[in-house]
Write a protein that holds these residues in place. Sequence first.
Motif, short mmCIF file in Angstrom:
data_model
loop_
_atom_site.label_atom_id
_atom_site.label_comp_id
_atom_site.label_asym_id
_atom_site.label_seq_id
_atom_site.Cartn_x
_atom_site.Cartn_y
_atom_site.Cartn_z
N ASP A 95 44.57 43.48 50.09
CA ASP A 95 44.04 44.78 49.69
C ASP A 95 43.50 44.84 48.27
O ASP A 95 43.13 45.91 47.79
CB ASP A 95 45.09 45.88 49.92
CG ASP A 95 46.38 45.67 49.15
OD1 ASP A 95 46.64 44.53 48.68
OD2 ASP A 95 47.17 46.64 49.03
N ILE A 96 43.44 43.68 47.58
CA ILE A 96 42.95 43.67 46.20
C ILE A 96 42.08 42.46 45.91
O ILE A 96 42.04 41.50 46.69
CB ILE A 96 44.11 43.68 45.18
CG1 ILE A 96 44.99 42.43 45.35
CG2 ILE A 96 44.91 44.96 45.26
CD1 ILE A 96 45.98 42.20 44.23
N GLY A 157 48.42 47.50 45.00
CA GLY A 157 48.16 48.81 44.43
C GLY A 157 48.78 48.96 43.05
O GLY A 157 48.22 49.64 42.17
N VAL A 160 46.41 47.31 40.75
CA VAL A 160 45.23 48.17 40.56
C VAL A 160 45.55 49.26 39.54
O VAL A 160 44.77 49.52 38.62
CB VAL A 160 44.76 48.79 41.90
CG1 VAL A 160 43.70 49.86 41.68
CG2 VAL A 160 44.22 47.70 42.83
N GLN A 167 40.59 47.45 43.93
CA GLN A 167 40.82 47.65 45.36
C GLN A 167 39.80 46.79 46.10
O GLN A 167 38.63 46.74 45.71
CB GLN A 167 40.62 49.14 45.70
CG GLN A 167 41.00 49.51 47.09
CD GLN A 167 42.51 49.56 47.26
OE1 GLN A 167 43.23 49.90 46.34
NE2 GLN A 167 42.97 49.24 48.45
#
Length: 176
Positions: A95-96, A157, A160, A167
């Motif tokens: 997710d990153i 997250g 981030v 992201q």
Amino acid sequence: MAGRGRALRYRSRRRGWLDTLPLLPFTLLALGLGGGGTMILRESGLADWLLGSPAGSAAPTVSRSFPVCAGGARITCVVDGDTFWLDGVKFRIADINTPETSQPQCAAEAALGRQATGRLAQLLSEAPFTLEPADRDEDRYGRKLRIAMRDGQSVGGMLVSEGLAHQWRGRMESWC
């Protein structure tokens, strides 16, 4: 003409051997050459989960120390801000995207990449987490794509929110 046929046969034979490299960690573990890795995978539940556990089964909880990778064999360590090894299996946090450390485009990216690497090592080491499935099993480099979760929050997250990652939006973004 005969030399060309021999070269093509050699290339196809070589390519076939190289295609088995992604399976090397599993092969070594199965043979018992993984430094006890087979027992770790079996006890942690990672072996069943990686090899296709029944649908709906929970992701295993991981609780280990994750140093930053150095020379030699990579068993359990952090490569960079979004890539790590766990029991001989390479994972990419799905997710990153974090700054590159091996081929940064500028000095700022290199510095931020080192920070992201150290922070990921700290986050993975400080408390148990799970590896949740992503939209697909592997990326084009053969890394397992997973989302690292702790207490309902994405570890990616966290990076981030600290300015150490973007992201993931389906493509790499510039850090320079």
